[in-house]
Every structure is written in C-alpha cells, then in structure tokens.
Design an enzyme around this catalytic site. Structure first.
Site, mmCIF file in Angstrom:
data_model
loop_
_atom_site.group_PDB
_atom_site.id
_atom_site.type_symbol
_atom_site.label_atom_id
_atom_site.label_comp_id
_atom_site.label_asym_id
_atom_site.label_seq_id
_atom_site.Cartn_x
_atom_site.Cartn_y
_atom_site.Cartn_z
ATOM 1 N N LYS A 29 0.694 -1.174 -0.068
ATOM 2 C CA LYS A 29 -0.154 0.031 0.026
ATOM 3 C C LYS A 29 0.919 1.310 0.037
ATOM 4 O O LYS A 29 1.666 1.208 0.743
ATOM 5 C CB LYS A 29 -0.865 0.074 1.258
ATOM 6 N N HIS A 70 -3.756 4.639 -1.285
ATOM 7 C CA HIS A 70 -4.410 5.638 -0.605
ATOM 8 C C HIS A 70 -4.468 6.791 -1.463
ATOM 9 O O HIS A 70 -3.381 7.490 -1.629
ATOM 10 C CB HIS A 70 -3.851 5.873 0.785
ATOM 11 N N HIS A 90 -10.378 4.959 -1.022
ATOM 12 C CA HIS A 90 -11.026 6.148 -0.551
ATOM 13 C C HIS A 90 -11.604 6.809 -1.963
ATOM 14 O O HIS A 90 -12.683 6.952 -2.100
ATOM 15 C CB HIS A 90 -10.125 7.273 0.246
ATOM 16 N N ASP A 158 -11.601 1.033 5.907
ATOM 17 C CA ASP A 158 -10.455 1.875 6.653
ATOM 18 C C ASP A 158 -10.523 1.611 8.204
ATOM 19 O O ASP A 158 -10.370 2.475 8.976
ATOM 20 C CB ASP A 158 -11.047 3.524 6.516
#
Length: 242
Positions: A29, A70, A90, A158
């Site tokens: 990530k 992200h 997101h 999240d």
C-alpha cells in the site's frame, strides 16, 4: 527510512517495497496523497510522483503482488491509476477523467464510504474536523458517480476507523450510494477476492475455503441483515450457530 515505509525518490521506494516483501507482505500500500485525519492542511495533495508510484507497482509485480493506493485528491488518483495500481482506496475527489481511466484499466475503487456515516465529528481536533466536514460529503457524491459509471468496487472499511467486526456496515453504505444489494455483496466477496488475487475464497463452490456466514433473512431484500450474523463457519468448522 524505507524500512519504516518512509521513502523519497524511486530508489528508496524500491527499497521500501523490497523490504516489505522480504518480511512477508502480500499487498503493498502506498500513500499517493494526503489524508483526512492527518495533521496537515491538505486532504488531496499528491505526495508521491507518478514515477515513484510506478516503481512501487513494477517492483511488486516482479514478485506477483499488487499495489493499493491511498488517494483522496484528483491528481494523485490519476497518477496512481496511470502508474498501474490495482486499487484506489477512498477516492474522495475522483472526477470524470479518473472514472473513465479506472474503467478502462480495470482499477478497483475501495470507497470506505461507511466512515462518512459513522465518524464522530465532535471527537476530532478542530483542524481535522474542518477537513472531514468538507471532504466526506463530497466523497459520498463522488462514490455515487463512480458506482453509476460502472467502476469496479471492492469492500473496505478503513479499519479501525470503522472497527474490526463492523465491516458489514460498508454493505449498507454502498447500497445507499446506489450499489444494488447483490453488487454490494459481490463487492465484499467475489470482487474482493479478485482484487486481492486470491482464487480460494469469495464464493460458495467446491474446492474453495469453507468460510461461511449466515444472516437471519434475505440480504437482497434488506442489505443491513449482513450486520446480524447468526452463523459462522471457518475452514469447515462451525464457531457460531443460532
């Protein structure tokens, strides 16, 4: 430094990815943009160059791994998609161009949209609350746009902002943004397995993991029944029953 995930420049990004893979990471990530709950003014500022993101994607791909990004801001989302990430986490400020590109490349959106319904604004420090009150309503609208456009959706929460064990709240939140209940269920099962690159789970089929939950009714009629799990099987062993 790179061992802690702090990387500046392509070489350090490659070092960071290699370090994580060496120590067992199955997904990489990256932080493509600033965040909502971090102590900085911007939510969407791009924090990695496209070249840095591409380096992470290419190094992970050498080991058969995928990269999640992200990303809240529009430019960071676009750069991450162009760099080849598997998913945007997101995607609060996603725009029409990013939606088009994600559809074209098969990039998943993991909207984590239940957070917008559950977060306690009053508990946030004033500067962070100001950002959250601005960005979270926008994220709801943009999530709906992405869903209506047919972007591939996978479930994520999240966590721990939506606590572990309460991940089913995301099903209802996605349905509120326009995802049909069946597609919401797929986002948390078949789509999630596809995104993670695992073929041994995500559906009820011979040879797959016998990890099963049951709810007291038809979730296609009431998606929030997914929040009322009454039966749990893990690896073929029953851990909870009515």
């Amino acid at each position: 430094g790179p061992e802690y995930g702090i990387a500046d420049g392509v070489d350090e990004v490659v070092k960071a990815v290699r370090y994580q893979i060496k120590h067992g990471a199955k997904v990489i990530k990256i932080g493509a943009t600033a965040g909502v709950l971090s102590f900085e003014d911007s939510v969407g500022a791009q924090q990695m160059t496209e070249a840095e993101m591409r380096a992470a994607v290419e190094e992970a791909a050498r080991h058969g791994l995928k990269v999640a990004a992200h990303a809240h801001g529009t430019e960071g989302i676009l750069a991450a998609v162009k760099a080849g990430v598997a998913s945007i986490e997101h995607g609060s400020m996603i725009d029409d161009e990013a939606i088009r590109l994600m559809k074209e490349r098969g990039t998943f959106l993991v909207p984590t949209t239940a957070l917008a319904d559950t977060i306690d604004m009053a508990s946030l420090p004033p500067p962070i609350r100001k950002k959250a009150e601005t960005i979270l309503p926008l994220a709801r609208v943009n999530c709906r746009k992405a869903i209506q456009a047919g972007v591939k959706i996978a479930l994520g929460t999240d966590a721990p902002l939506v606590p572990f064990g309460e991940n089913a709240k995301e099903f209802g939140a996605m349905a509120d943004r326009g995802l049909a209940p069946l597609e919401a269920l797929r986002a948390g099962t078949i789509n999630a397995a596809e995104l993670l690159g695992v073929s041994d789970r995500g559906e009820l089929a011979a040879g797959k993991l016998a990890d099963i939950v049951a709810v007291p009714g038809n979730p296609l009629e009431n998606i929030r029944l997914t929040e009322k799990v009454v039966f749990v099987m893990k690896g073929g062993k029953v851990y909870r029953r009515p």
